[in-house]
Design a protein around this motif. Structure first.
Motif, PDB file in Angstrom:
ATOM      1  N   SER A  52      77.430  32.518  50.096  1.00  0.00           N
ATOM      2  CA  SER A  52      77.559  33.812  51.179  1.00  0.00           C
ATOM      3  C   SER A  52      78.517  33.752  52.271  1.00  0.00           C
ATOM      4  O   SER A  52      78.492  34.596  53.083  1.00  0.00           O
ATOM      5  N   THR A  53      78.899  32.317  52.849  1.00  0.00           N
ATOM      6  CA  THR A  53      79.699  32.043  53.874  1.00  0.00           C
ATOM      7  C   THR A  53      81.076  32.432  53.621  1.00  0.00           C
ATOM      8  O   THR A  53      81.794  31.642  52.623  1.00  0.00           O
ATOM      9  N   LEU A  54      81.719  33.251  54.494  1.00  0.00           N
ATOM     10  CA  LEU A  54      83.211  33.654  54.555  1.00  0.00           C
ATOM     11  C   LEU A  54      83.942  32.599  54.823  1.00  0.00           C
ATOM     12  O   LEU A  54      83.753  31.941  56.013  1.00  0.00           O
ATOM     13  N   ASP A  56      87.072  31.063  56.611  1.00  0.00           N
ATOM     14  CA  ASP A  56      87.969  31.557  57.859  1.00  0.00           C
ATOM     15  C   ASP A  56      89.027  32.461  57.384  1.00  0.00           C
ATOM     16  O   ASP A  56      89.925  31.806  56.576  1.00  0.00           O
ATOM     17  N   PRO A  59      89.186  38.296  54.638  1.00  0.00           N
ATOM     18  CA  PRO A  59      88.703  39.734  55.330  1.00  0.00           C
ATOM     19  C   PRO A  59      87.153  39.848  54.920  1.00  0.00           C
ATOM     20  O   PRO A  59      86.504  39.605  54.026  1.00  0.00           O
ATOM     21  N   SER A  60      86.559  40.841  55.731  1.00  0.00           N
ATOM     22  CA  SER A  60      85.150  40.946  55.793  1.00  0.00           C
ATOM     23  C   SER A  60      84.646  41.996  54.569  1.00  0.00           C
ATOM     24  O   SER A  60      83.519  42.156  54.114  1.00  0.00           O
ATOM     25  N   ARG A  61      85.695  42.571  53.831  1.00  0.00           N
ATOM     26  CA  ARG A  61      85.540  43.465  52.675  1.00  0.00           C
ATOM     27  C   ARG A  61      84.833  42.579  51.619  1.00  0.00           C
ATOM     28  O   ARG A  61      84.528  42.956  50.439  1.00  0.00           O
ATOM     29  N   SER A  63      82.224  39.937  50.068  1.00  0.00           N
ATOM     30  CA  SER A  63      81.058  39.239  50.397  1.00  0.00           C
ATOM     31  C   SER A  63      80.168  38.644  49.345  1.00  0.00           C
ATOM     32  O   SER A  63      80.758  38.910  48.185  1.00  0.00           O
TER      33      SER A  63
END
Lengths: 107, 121
Positions: A52-54, A56, A59-61, A63
């Motif tokens: 679950s860790t995006l 760097d 984009p936050s879209r 998940s």
């Protein structure tokens, strides 16, 4: 070896839409699960690690969620550059294994 | 920005040895494992093996008997050899940096551009 099974194998979606891709492991892998995006002719790109860790710059879209044997990648607000193939990968036990990939196509 | 650049022969005959090299053009070579991953036509990604700066290796058992990995820290390069290739070894081969966090949170955060290797008589 731990088997990784993705579903669906392919899907069609519209720009602005929401996409959910499933990845299931043949045994408990805790949260040792990564997601990659791959465009044709290109190398995969790391999107999400530890389930679950995006990464760097992603984009936050995008998940990710899940633990144990069931995981999900969600893309909310699909953009033209998101049409690609998505791969899950486990690192709980060597050999590290990938799912067969899910191709996201334009509807 | 870390960059990996890979090269090697793209056309082989059955029974020959596949040889690829990957250079880390920028970024640190120390403190990471360096992997090889291949993608066969119409199939998913397959992890082949990894090596660190000390030459410590791990292999996929499916190819363990045919794979050799080596590292040259002075050049920031690592190499893959696969012996006795067959048509089943045809595919795109990638090198990648493996970042490790904690006990098993490993992930490939930088990749080479890929090399298409074709095995054909």
């Amino acid at each position: 070896d731990i088997q990784m099974t993705q579903s669906p194998i392919s899907l069609s979606a519209s720009v602005g839409g929401r996409v959910t891709i499933s990845c299931r492991s043949s045994q408990n892998i805790n949260t040792y699960l990564n997601w990659y995006q791959q465009h044709p002719g290109k190398a995969p790109r790391l999107l999400i690690y530890a389930a679950s860790t995006l990464e760097d710059g992603v984009p936050s879209r995008f998940s990710g969620s899940g633990s144990g044997t069931d995981f999900t990648l969600t893309i909310s607000g699909l953009q033209p550059e998101d049409f690609a193939t998505y791969h899950c990968q486990q690192t709980d036990s060597a050999p590290w294994t990938f799912g067969q990939g899910t191709k996201v196509e334009v509807k | 920005q870390v960059q990996l650049q890979q090269w090697g022969a793209g056309l082989l005959k059955p029974s020959e040895t596949l040889s690829l090299t990957c250079a880390v053009k920028s970024g640190s070579f120390s403190g990471y494992y360096w992997s090889w991953i291949r993608q066969s036509p119409g199939k998913g990604l397959e992890w082949l093996g990894e090596i660190n700066e000390y030459g410590s290796t791990n292999f996929n058992p499916s190819l363990r008997s045919r794979i050799t990995l080596s590292v040259d820290t002075s050049k920031k390069q690592f190499s893959l050899n696969v012996s006795s290739v067959t048509a089943a070894d045809t595919g795109v081969y990638f090198c990648a940096r493996e970042r490790r966090s904690g006990s098993s949170w490993y992930y490939f955060d930088y990749w080479g551009q890929g090399t298409l290797v074709t095995v054909s008589s």
